[in-house]
Design an enzyme around this catalytic site. Structure first.
Site, PDB file in Angstrom:
ATOM      1  CD  GLU A  82      97.412  14.652  16.771  1.00 52.40           C
ATOM      2  OE1 GLU A  82      98.455  14.897  16.139  1.00 52.40           O
ATOM      3  OE2 GLU A  82      96.277  14.706  16.271  1.00 52.40           O
ATOM      4  CD  GLU A 113      81.585   3.722  32.175  1.00 50.92           C
ATOM      5  OE1 GLU A 113      81.249   4.229  33.256  1.00 50.92           O
ATOM      6  OE2 GLU A 113      81.723   4.370  31.124  1.00 50.92           O
TER       7      GLU A 113
END
Length: 271
Positions: A82, A113
């Site tokens: 953004e 992960e």
């Protein structure tokens, strides 16, 4: 840490969720969600220290990296994505990385992960250096992908921050600026995309917005550097130019905006 307790994994305060009516489920979720801003408020002094450090680094030519797995990684990517359209910053100055790569943005990647080495490897693809800041995001505070990266970064003199939702979490040990927002057990036991995810999103909003304001990407209360990527933003920018230059002619202000490409440049050109 022998005394480390994952509050995020503790059992929900509510039982028999599958037997409750929809209205009660929604009311209870909303009640739990209202606790999140209160928890975030307690962490503001921690957030402030990290923001100040990021501002110093970015003004000196550094970048900001977000690093996480699962929901945490996706939130980092969302915040990073953004920044260019909202503040007119070049792509590549705020970078979000997720365990498992781009595939993991939309679906889980098995065991992604669990590697202590892969986080640093992903950062090295972007030539991370001591000029940059790396923020590890992990609700549990125990994600190997994130911890390994932060530990390696600190050993190289790279500034590190962390955002977690458990007190005294392992990730905090490897962050120069640890942020812990303890929101308590989730409504659905262990579902950290809920309160923990909301807390992380709020903190990321605070960090990126405060940094962009501090480095001059906002004037007064307006996104004067936003990209004019659609008609809604062109209309918003046109109205900003009209206000800033006291122009009553919408088409004239729009023409000026499009000629210069941003509110700030349009206003400065008439100064």
């Amino acid at each position: 840490m022998t005394d480390f307790v994952k509050v995020t994994e503790q059992e929900s305060h509510y039982r028999n969720l599958d037997k409750k009516p929809v209205s009660e489920i929604l009311e209870l979720i909303n009640s739990e969600d209202q606790q999140v801003p209160k928890a975030v408020a307690k962490a503001i002094p921690q957030v402030e220290k990290l923001v100040v450090s990021i501002v110093d680094k970015m003004l000196a030519g550094g970048r900001l990296f977000y690093l996480g797995a699962g929901t945490s990684g996706r939130l980092g990517i969302l915040d990073a994505s953004e920044i260019p359209p909202t503040y007119g910053m070049p792509y590549g100055l705020v970078i979000g990385l997720i365990a498992g790569g781009e595939e993991a943005i939309q679906k889980a990647v098995e065991n992604a992960e669990d590697s202590f080495e892969q986080g640093l490897a992903d950062l090295e693809k972007h030539f991370v250096s001591e000029k940059d800041v790396v923020i590890g995001i992990a609700a549990s505070g125990t994600t190997p992908y994130v911890i390994g990266a932060l530990k390696a970064c600190r050993s190289r003199g790279i500034t590190t921050g962390s955002i977690s939702c458990n007190p005294n979490s392992p990730i905090s040990e490897h962050a120069d600026f640890p942020i812990e927002v303890v929101v308590g057990p989730e409504f659905v036991t262990g579902s950290t995309r809920m309160k923990s995810g909301t807390a992380q999103k709020l903190v990321l909003n605070m960090i990126s917005t405060a940094v962009m304001i501090q480095i001059g990407r906002v004037e007064d209360n307006k996104m004067v550097n936003m990209q004019l990527s659609n008609e809604k933003l062109v209309d918003r920018g046109t109205k900003m130019v009209m206000e800033e230059l006291s122009i009553n002619d919408y088409e004239k202000a729009r023409e000026l905006l499009l000629k210069w490409g941003s509110v700030k440049k349009a206003v400065d050109s008439a100064g």
